[in-house]
Design an enzyme around this catalytic site. Structure first.
Site, PDB file in Angstrom:
ATOM      1  N   ARG A 114      -9.767   0.946   8.740  1.00  0.00           N
ATOM      2  CA  ARG A 114      -9.399  -0.452   8.993  1.00  0.00           C
ATOM      3  C   ARG A 114     -10.492  -1.202   9.727  1.00  0.00           C
ATOM      4  NH1 ARG A 114      -3.474   0.455   8.812  1.00  0.00           N
ATOM      5  NH2 ARG A 114      -2.410  -1.533   8.847  1.00  0.00           N
ATOM      6  N   LYS A 128       0.831  -1.220   0.000  1.00  0.00           N
ATOM      7  CA  LYS A 128       0.000   0.000   0.000  1.00  0.00           C
ATOM      8  C   LYS A 128       0.865   1.270   0.000  1.00  0.00           C
ATOM      9  CE  LYS A 128      -2.340  -0.865   3.796  1.00  0.00           C
ATOM     10  NZ  LYS A 128      -1.865  -2.208   4.165  1.00  0.00           N
ATOM     11  N   ARG A 144      11.063  -1.642  12.125  1.00  0.00           N
ATOM     12  CA  ARG A 144       9.703  -1.608  12.697  1.00  0.00           C
ATOM     13  C   ARG A 144       9.520  -2.749  13.680  1.00  0.00           C
ATOM     14  NH1 ARG A 144       5.045  -0.205   8.322  1.00  0.00           N
ATOM     15  NH2 ARG A 144       3.909  -1.459   9.849  1.00  0.00           N
ATOM     16  N   ARG A 184      11.209  -7.020   4.668  1.00  0.00           N
ATOM     17  CA  ARG A 184      11.233  -5.613   5.069  1.00  0.00           C
ATOM     18  C   ARG A 184      11.771  -5.471   6.490  1.00  0.00           C
ATOM     19  NH1 ARG A 184       5.615  -2.367   5.129  1.00  0.00           N
ATOM     20  NH2 ARG A 184       5.421  -3.233   7.226  1.00  0.00           N
ATOM     21  N   ARG A 218      -1.239  -9.341  12.948  1.00  0.00           N
ATOM     22  CA  ARG A 218      -1.705  -8.293  12.029  1.00  0.00           C
ATOM     23  C   ARG A 218      -2.541  -8.914  10.907  1.00  0.00           C
ATOM     24  NH1 ARG A 218       3.878  -5.867  10.571  1.00  0.00           N
ATOM     25  NH2 ARG A 218       2.798  -4.406   9.222  1.00  0.00           N
TER      26      ARG A 218
HETATM   27  P1  AMP Z   1       0.645   0.298   8.725  1.00  0.00           P
HETATM   28  O1  AMP Z   1       1.857   1.171   8.633  1.00  0.00           O
HETATM   29  O2  AMP Z   1      -0.505   0.779   7.894  1.00  0.00           O
HETATM   30  O3  AMP Z   1       0.964  -1.160   8.518  1.00  0.00           O
HETATM   31  O4  AMP Z   1       0.117   0.404  10.243  1.00  0.00           O
HETATM   32  C1  AMP Z   1       0.928  -0.039  11.320  1.00  0.00           C
HETATM   33  C2  AMP Z   1       0.072  -0.190  12.545  1.00  0.00           C
HETATM   34  O5  AMP Z   1      -0.490   1.071  12.916  1.00  0.00           O
HETATM   35  C3  AMP Z   1      -1.107  -1.127  12.428  1.00  0.00           C
HETATM   36  O6  AMP Z   1      -0.765  -2.484  12.596  1.00  0.00           O
HETATM   37  C4  AMP Z   1      -1.992  -0.620  13.567  1.00  0.00           C
HETATM   38  O7  AMP Z   1      -1.495  -1.064  14.813  1.00  0.00           O
HETATM   39  C5  AMP Z   1      -1.779   0.883  13.492  1.00  0.00           C
HETATM   40  N1  AMP Z   1      -2.780   1.529  12.594  1.00  0.00           N
HETATM   41  C6  AMP Z   1      -2.546   2.126  11.394  1.00  0.00           C
HETATM   42  N2  AMP Z   1      -3.685   2.574  10.863  1.00  0.00           N
HETATM   43  C7  AMP Z   1      -4.668   2.258  11.736  1.00  0.00           C
HETATM   44  C8  AMP Z   1      -6.081   2.420  11.736  1.00  0.00           C
HETATM   45  N3  AMP Z   1      -6.735   2.991  10.713  1.00  0.00           N
HETATM   46  N4  AMP Z   1      -6.775   1.963  12.807  1.00  0.00           N
HETATM   47  C9  AMP Z   1      -6.158   1.377  13.853  1.00  0.00           C
HETATM   48  N5  AMP Z   1      -4.826   1.178  13.923  1.00  0.00           N
HETATM   49  C10 AMP Z   1      -4.082   1.611  12.865  1.00  0.00           C
END
Ligand code: AMP
Length: 191
Positions: A90, A14, A134, A128, A145
């Site tokens: 989400r 994404k 991370r 990654r 996740r």
């Molecule tokens: P990402 O970078 O999109 O993979 O997001 C990393 C983490 O941030 C996710 O696994 C969630 O813990 C948190 N996160 C990101 N976006 C959201 C969202 N819209 N709602 C809840 N938690 C989020």
């Protein structure tokens, strides 16, 4: 305005695709994961709470996320051509909140859903994890996740599908191949 919700499992690409779309179409890229990681980095109390959730692969509560999005929409530059939502909504609660927030601003968004096989996303995330630094790119957290993605985020795709506001693409192949599919959809919906 061209507003896109890019949906896909963790590791589906994404972030990469959002950057490509933002560049080609001059859109704002909102990665909620990046915003949350910046909050963690600031060392604030809120950042500590968020860190505890993210590092275990859990979601940040809806009300906090909805508040963040509302603030983001209120502070958009006047010449904004559109937004790519990367990582939001989400949950169905977030999708409902977003719809309302957009409606009030006479805005709409379409979802593009990137399908990538589970084996492939695990492979990409572990790769990654070698360099991303991370806390959530490790096998145990990746599993959590992915479970949350299936149980909680997939219903959001159904939400947009029912509203006829949904496109699905195959994200298993190269970055270029995935982008070509997204580009075709964006050209179509702009006509
Ligand atoms: P990402 O970078 O999109 O993979 O997001 C990393 C983490 O941030 C996710 O696994 C969630 O813990 C948190 N996160 C990101 N976006 C959201 C969202 N819209 N709602 C809840 N938690 C989020």
């Amino acid at each position: 305005m061209l507003n896109i919700i890019l949906c896909g499992a963790p590791g589906s690409g994404k972030g990469t695709q959002s950057d490509l779309i933002a560049k080609k179409y001059g859109l704002q890229h909102l990665s909620t994961g990046d915003v949350l990681r910046a909050e963690i980095k600031s060392g604030s109390e809120l950042g500590k709470e968020i860190d505890a959730l993210i590092s275990k692969g859990n979601l940040v509560p809806d009300h906090k996320m909805n508040h963040l999005i509302e603030h983001y929409l209120d502070t958009l530059p006047a010449d904004c051509k559109g937004i790519i939502f990367d990582g939001f909504p989400r949950t169905v609660v977030q999708a409902e909140a977003l719809e309302l927030l957009l409606e009030r601003r006479n805005m709409k968004a379409v979802m593009i859903d990137m399908f990538v096989e589970e084996d492939e996303v695990i492979k990409r995330l572990l790769e990654r994890g070698r360099t991303s630094g991370r806390a959530d790119d490790n096998f145990e957290t990746i599993k959590q996740r992915l479970k949350i993605y299936q149980d909680v985020t997939k219903p959001v795709c159904q939400y947009y599908l029912k509203k006829h506001n949904y496109f699905a693409i195959n994200g298993n192949n190269t970055m270029e191949d995935t982008f070509a599919q997204i580009d075709t959809i964006l050209q179509l919906i702009q006509k």
